[in-house]
Write a protein that holds these residues in place. Sequence first.
Motif, PDB file in Angstrom:
ATOM      1  N   LEU A 170     -45.905 -26.900  -3.949  1.00 39.63           N
ATOM      2  CA  LEU A 170     -47.328 -27.097  -4.217  1.00 39.63           C
ATOM      3  C   LEU A 170     -48.101 -27.179  -2.907  1.00 39.63           C
ATOM      4  N   ASP A 171     -49.174 -26.414  -2.795  1.00 47.37           N
ATOM      5  CA  ASP A 171     -50.036 -26.479  -1.612  1.00 47.37           C
ATOM      6  C   ASP A 171     -50.918 -27.718  -1.691  1.00 47.37           C
ATOM      7  N   ASP A 172     -50.936 -28.509  -0.610  1.00 44.66           N
ATOM      8  CA  ASP A 172     -51.651 -29.779  -0.616  1.00 44.66           C
ATOM      9  C   ASP A 172     -53.147 -29.592  -0.786  1.00 44.66           C
ATOM     10  N   HIS A 173     -53.734 -28.603  -0.152  1.00 47.93           N
ATOM     11  CA  HIS A 173     -55.185 -28.435  -0.181  1.00 47.93           C
ATOM     12  C   HIS A 173     -55.669 -27.788  -1.474  1.00 47.93           C
ATOM     13  N   SER A 174     -55.062 -26.688  -1.862  1.00 47.32           N
ATOM     14  CA  SER A 174     -55.571 -25.919  -3.001  1.00 47.32           C
ATOM     15  C   SER A 174     -54.944 -26.294  -4.326  1.00 47.32           C
ATOM     16  N   ARG A 175     -53.770 -26.942  -4.322  1.00 54.19           N
ATOM     17  CA  ARG A 175     -52.988 -27.277  -5.525  1.00 54.19           C
ATOM     18  C   ARG A 175     -52.397 -26.040  -6.190  1.00 54.19           C
ATOM     19  N   VAL A 176     -52.337 -24.929  -5.483  1.00 58.45           N
ATOM     20  CA  VAL A 176     -51.660 -23.744  -6.015  1.00 58.45           C
ATOM     21  C   VAL A 176     -50.166 -24.025  -6.057  1.00 58.45           C
ATOM     22  N   ALA A 177     -49.519 -23.680  -7.172  1.00 60.00           N
ATOM     23  CA  ALA A 177     -48.124 -24.034  -7.396  1.00 60.00           C
ATOM     24  C   ALA A 177     -47.248 -22.794  -7.473  1.00 60.00           C
ATOM     25  N   TYR A 178     -46.014 -22.946  -7.002  1.00 62.87           N
ATOM     26  CA  TYR A 178     -44.969 -21.932  -7.106  1.00 62.87           C
ATOM     27  C   TYR A 178     -43.733 -22.637  -7.636  1.00 62.87           C
ATOM     28  N   ALA A 179     -43.035 -22.032  -8.593  1.00 63.70           N
ATOM     29  CA  ALA A 179     -41.890 -22.701  -9.208  1.00 63.70           C
ATOM     30  C   ALA A 179     -40.831 -21.691  -9.605  1.00 63.70           C
ATOM     31  N   GLU A 180     -39.581 -22.126  -9.517  1.00 62.35           N
ATOM     32  CA  GLU A 180     -38.437 -21.357  -9.977  1.00 62.35           C
ATOM     33  C   GLU A 180     -37.481 -22.298 -10.705  1.00 62.35           C
ATOM     34  N   ILE A 181     -36.754 -21.767 -11.682  1.00 60.84           N
ATOM     35  CA  ILE A 181     -35.775 -22.554 -12.429  1.00 60.84           C
ATOM     36  C   ILE A 181     -34.374 -22.113 -12.021  1.00 60.84           C
ATOM     37  N   HIS A 182     -33.539 -23.083 -11.666  1.00 60.20           N
ATOM     38  CA  HIS A 182     -32.153 -22.806 -11.283  1.00 60.20           C
ATOM     39  C   HIS A 182     -31.237 -23.798 -11.999  1.00 60.20           C
ATOM     40  N   ASP A 183     -29.945 -23.556 -11.849  1.00 59.54           N
ATOM     41  CA  ASP A 183     -28.951 -24.409 -12.495  1.00 59.54           C
ATOM     42  C   ASP A 183     -28.390 -25.465 -11.567  1.00 59.54           C
ATOM     43  N   ASP A 184     -28.929 -25.603 -10.373  1.00 54.75           N
ATOM     44  CA  ASP A 184     -28.463 -26.628  -9.439  1.00 54.75           C
ATOM     45  C   ASP A 184     -29.602 -26.968  -8.490  1.00 54.75           C
ATOM     46  N   GLU A 185     -29.363 -27.981  -7.666  1.00 54.30           N
ATOM     47  CA  GLU A 185     -30.342 -28.402  -6.659  1.00 54.30           C
ATOM     48  C   GLU A 185     -29.694 -28.506  -5.289  1.00 54.30           C
ATOM     49  N   THR A 186     -28.798 -27.590  -4.999  1.00 55.38           N
ATOM     50  CA  THR A 186     -28.119 -27.600  -3.712  1.00 55.38           C
ATOM     51  C   THR A 186     -29.068 -27.159  -2.605  1.00 55.38           C
ATOM     52  N   ALA A 187     -28.623 -27.381  -1.362  1.00 52.39           N
ATOM     53  CA  ALA A 187     -29.447 -27.005  -0.218  1.00 52.39           C
ATOM     54  C   ALA A 187     -29.673 -25.500  -0.170  1.00 52.39           C
ATOM     55  N   ALA A 188     -28.647 -24.716  -0.502  1.00 55.73           N
ATOM     56  CA  ALA A 188     -28.796 -23.262  -0.473  1.00 55.73           C
ATOM     57  C   ALA A 188     -29.862 -22.803  -1.457  1.00 55.73           C
ATOM     58  N   THR A 189     -29.874 -23.387  -2.651  1.00 57.07           N
ATOM     59  CA  THR A 189     -30.880 -23.022  -3.647  1.00 57.07           C
ATOM     60  C   THR A 189     -32.272 -23.440  -3.185  1.00 57.07           C
ATOM     61  N   ALA A 190     -32.396 -24.664  -2.664  1.00 54.69           N
ATOM     62  CA  ALA A 190     -33.701 -25.148  -2.210  1.00 54.69           C
ATOM     63  C   ALA A 190     -34.233 -24.295  -1.060  1.00 54.69           C
ATOM     64  N   ILE A 191     -33.340 -23.873  -0.155  1.00 53.40           N
ATOM     65  CA  ILE A 191     -33.774 -23.035   0.971  1.00 53.40           C
ATOM     66  C   ILE A 191     -34.234 -21.677   0.468  1.00 53.40           C
ATOM     67  N   GLY A 192     -33.524 -21.114  -0.495  1.00 51.93           N
ATOM     68  CA  GLY A 192     -33.949 -19.843  -1.058  1.00 51.93           C
ATOM     69  C   GLY A 192     -35.319 -19.932  -1.711  1.00 51.93           C
ATOM     70  N   VAL A 193     -35.562 -21.010  -2.437  1.00 53.25           N
ATOM     71  CA  VAL A 193     -36.872 -21.204  -3.061  1.00 53.25           C
ATOM     72  C   VAL A 193     -37.949 -21.317  -1.984  1.00 53.25           C
ATOM     73  N   LEU A 194     -37.672 -22.055  -0.910  1.00 55.68           N
ATOM     74  CA  LEU A 194     -38.661 -22.210   0.156  1.00 55.68           C
ATOM     75  C   LEU A 194     -38.984 -20.869   0.808  1.00 55.68           C
ATOM     76  N   ARG A 195     -37.957 -20.065   1.085  1.00 59.58           N
ATOM     77  CA  ARG A 195     -38.203 -18.763   1.712  1.00 59.58           C
ATOM     78  C   ARG A 195     -39.080 -17.887   0.822  1.00 59.58           C
ATOM     79  N   ARG A 196     -38.774 -17.853  -0.465  1.00 62.60           N
ATOM     80  CA  ARG A 196     -39.571 -17.014  -1.368  1.00 62.60           C
ATOM     81  C   ARG A 196     -40.973 -17.578  -1.549  1.00 62.60           C
ATOM     82  N   ALA A 197     -41.106 -18.901  -1.535  1.00 59.82           N
ATOM     83  CA  ALA A 197     -42.441 -19.499  -1.670  1.00 59.82           C
ATOM     84  C   ALA A 197     -43.295 -19.194  -0.440  1.00 59.82           C
TER      85      ALA A 197
END
Length: 330
Positions: A191-218
């Motif tokens: 979520l962008d702090d200023h605009s509140r624009v949101a980006y989201a993905e659904i995965h089956d885990d919350e590992t560091a590799a998954t979180a990093i992938g989401v960050l790169r795509r966001a």
Amino acid sequence: MSHANAALTPRHRLKLARAVVEDGWTIRYAAAVFNVSWPTAKRWADRYRQGGPDAMDDRSSRPHRCPRRTPRPVVRRIVHLRWRKRLGPVQIADRLGLAPSTVHAVLVRCRLNRLSHIDRVTGEPIRRYEHDRPGALLHVDVKKLGNIPDGGGWRYVGRPQGRKNRAATPGKPRNAHHHPKIGTAFVHTVLDDHSRVAYAEIHDDETAATAIGVLRRAVAWFATRGVTVHRVLSDKGSAYRSHAWRDACRELGITPKRTRPYRPQTNGKIERFHRTMADGWAFARMYLSESARRRALPGWLHEYNHHRPHTAIGNQPPITRLTNLSEQYN
């Protein structure tokens, strides 16, 4: 302010006062012409002599003196107990020997009558912040949701039928009690702090590799909209405390930030977004399967970003703020 059926509006008060003061009309004659009482005509004539045309508006009904007003030292003690102890009017009144109504009146006057106006941990008034441009800070977090069995979950079909649907869902492992394990959907949100624009993905885990992938795509998703990301704020989840997360942020040119322990208020914008997402998408209607709910997420995100008015940004959709300011700063 004069009411709709008042005999004298401010404009007619001025006419009456000028007729008496400047034209020499008597009070009795002016009262008869303007269809008001003698004291009313005299009042506005006297006010015109003292203050001129500006005196024709209604005065505040607040008294000039309040000799029985709660003393300032007592007000400070009431505010101190409210801030530090988060006590109610009855408890504060018992400690200070006052009437609960008096304490409540002081709390209303100081805007402390609701505990939601006070920080839960520190007892201080809530301090809200907002960065001045898109991309200055991204909030990241993970929302965990139980998967929906085929046929619908218990929230809509009831617990007995929900258990039957769980048992009938094929391909699911069993726990120690031989009950089917439906699993968990991990919604990685950015979520962008200023605009509140949101980006989201659904995965089956919350590992560091998954979180990093989401960050790169966001980051890439925001970059296509002209927004450069500078900082990212997360809680102290295992994925965000990892060296891999730190290295990925450094590679992307982003400064990682973390909230203090047990202080979700610091990351409150994304916490509130999770509540909005749960009400608007996750539990908004009956889904007959988990795949159906996951397919509905992109449509709801588009509705949230492009069409849903946001009260924190002037009842405008978040994408409007991002578009306007990204052009200004980039």
